[in-house]
Design an enzyme around this catalytic site. Structure first.
Site, short mmCIF file in Angstrom:
data_model
loop_
_atom_site.label_atom_id
_atom_site.label_comp_id
_atom_site.label_asym_id
_atom_site.label_seq_id
_atom_site.Cartn_x
_atom_site.Cartn_y
_atom_site.Cartn_z
N ASP A 165 -5.47 9.03 2.54
CA ASP A 165 -6.05 8.43 1.33
C ASP A 165 -7.55 8.67 1.36
O ASP A 165 -8.31 7.89 1.93
CB ASP A 165 -5.74 6.94 1.26
CG ASP A 165 -4.27 6.67 1.00
OD1 ASP A 165 -3.71 7.32 0.09
OD2 ASP A 165 -3.67 5.83 1.70
N HIS A 187 2.73 10.70 2.75
CA HIS A 187 2.10 10.17 3.95
C HIS A 187 2.95 10.36 5.21
O HIS A 187 2.48 10.08 6.32
CB HIS A 187 1.83 8.66 3.80
CG HIS A 187 0.68 8.31 2.91
ND1 HIS A 187 -0.50 9.03 2.89
CD2 HIS A 187 0.52 7.29 2.02
CE1 HIS A 187 -1.33 8.46 2.03
NE2 HIS A 187 -0.75 7.42 1.49
N HIS A 234 3.78 9.20 -3.83
CA HIS A 234 2.52 9.07 -3.09
C HIS A 234 2.81 8.70 -1.64
O HIS A 234 2.28 9.32 -0.70
CB HIS A 234 1.67 7.99 -3.77
CG HIS A 234 0.40 7.65 -3.07
ND1 HIS A 234 -0.85 7.90 -3.61
CD2 HIS A 234 0.15 7.05 -1.87
CE1 HIS A 234 -1.79 7.48 -2.79
NE2 HIS A 234 -1.20 6.94 -1.72
N GLU A 235 3.66 7.69 -1.43
CA GLU A 235 3.95 7.24 -0.07
C GLU A 235 4.71 8.29 0.73
O GLU A 235 4.50 8.43 1.94
CB GLU A 235 4.72 5.92 -0.10
CG GLU A 235 3.91 4.74 -0.62
CD GLU A 235 2.60 4.56 0.13
OE1 GLU A 235 2.60 4.62 1.37
OE2 GLU A 235 1.56 4.39 -0.53
#
EC number: 3.4.24.39
Length: 373
Positions: free
Chosen positions: A329, A318, A314-315
């Site tokens: 997000d 980014h 997920h990170e």
């Protein structure tokens, strides 16, 4: 926290989830958000419940978030989006407390003020255009179990900003001196001086698992149009190709030799506030783990649950060096993420984490329902 599982009725529970609408119409909005300028770069947001019943709104990654997150979109006089210099956190959705919610009675309002100069790179004086929209997870009044969502879309605010005054506003994240950053393993990008032996082992394993998940997801995105449609709202070949390409990029980055991101085992900026598992600074391609990250399982087999591997994945989405434009997000959890229109879903980090998680889970999984009561 309690887990409720349904073994005999797995099919009955899964089918309705897959039948959720892929888009949330604007006319379903129960939230009114009005933006106004109260200073050179200071903004006040007034959030009003337009409905006939109380709303219990989760503040994480919304206009009400108390962390220096992306609350509004900011465009300069030429229509270019202004660089965001704040944080993009992944929150722990398993341990929600009442402190993370704002309860609004019917027709009641709450105000939230923030300075966009603290989280945006205001380089030139002139006209700037701001707006905000998104989905807010909701729970029953006095509860913490997510049961729904509320859409919001603000007014468009135009304001004149003096860049010299904006430069005097303390940044949420100032550039760190090299001696504060610490010792970086140039092969992996891990700041080894931020890790103890256990944390370093866990982060390396999480990267390996993230790579495995991303490779599996890339294959699925290339060959399973129905699954891509479920998570990204479209099975158009261009969407499938983009999703697969992004997973391949995450897989390349999830390595102990050759990463372009800087990965901290711990937070040296004091931004691991309650509820944060990890966060990214996209302006510097840097990821920070928080203490709660290490309390997550390494690799869960529960569909749509959180773990260390999907948090790392997920990170990584980014970071602009991994995914460009980097993911934001825009919706948390299966229901909100799959409720986004395709244009938003492909730019939402949690869609990738959820997709990758399902591809690694058993075919006949046990659905997980979270309750903090």
């Amino acid at each position: 926290m309690q887990f409720f599982t349904a073994l005999a009725a797995v099919g009955a529970l899964v089918a309705p989830a897959l039948a959720l609408p892929t888009q949330v119409p604007a006319n379903q909005s129960l939230i009114d958000v009005q933006l106004s300028a109260t200073g050179n770069s200071m903004i006040k947001a007034v959030i009003t419940n337009k409905g006939t019943r109380a709303l219990n709104l989760l503040k994480f990654n919304t206009i009400m978030d108390e962390n220096p997150t992306a609350k509004v979109m900011v465009f300069d006089k030429n229509g270019a989006e202004v660089e965001f210099t704040g944080m993009l956190p992944r929150y722990d959705m398993n341990s929600l407390s009442t402190d993370y919610f704002a309860t609004l009675a019917p027709q009641a309002s709450v105000e939230h003020s923030f300075d966009i100069a603290a989280t945006h790179n205001i380089k030139e004086s002139g006209k700037y255009t701001l707006s905000a929209h998104g989905l807010i997870p909701t729970a029953e009044e006095h509860g913490t179990t997510i049961t729904g969502q509320a859409f919001y879309e603000s007014n468009t605010l135009e304001m004149e900003i003096d860049a010299s005054k904006a430069a005097m506003v303390p940044r949420a994240f100032e550039e760190l001196d090299a001696h504060i950053v610490g010792t970086i393993d140039k092969r992996s990008g891990i700041v080894t001086s931020s890790c103890d032996a256990s944390q370093l082992r866990i982060v390396k394993q999480a990267l390996a698992n993230s790579r495995m998940l991303a490779l599996n997801a890339a294959r699925a995105a290339s060959s399973n149009p129905s699954k891509v449609r479920e998570y990204f709202g479209s099975s158009d070949s261009s969407i499938m190709q983009k999703v697969a390409s992004r997973f391949q990029s995450v897989a390349r980055e999830s390595t102990a030799s050759g990463g372009q991101t800087t990965y901290h085992c711990t937070d040296n900026r004091g931004s691991c506030k309650p509820g944060v598992l990890a966060y990214t600074l996209p302006s510097t391609n840097t990821v920070y783990n928080c203490p709660s990250y290490y309390r997550e399982p390494s690799l869960t087999k529960r569909c749509h649950a959180q773990d260390q591997a999907t948090t790392t994945l997920h990170e990584l989405t980014h970071n602009p060096v991994v995914v460009s434009p980097f993911c934001k997000d825009l919706g948390y959890g299966y229901r909100l993420a799959t409720g986004l229109p395709t244009s938003k879903a492909i730019q939402n980090a949690d869609n990738y984490a959820l997709f990758a998680n399902e591809e690694s889970s058993p075919v006949f999984f046990v659905p997980v329902f979270y309750s903090n009561g």
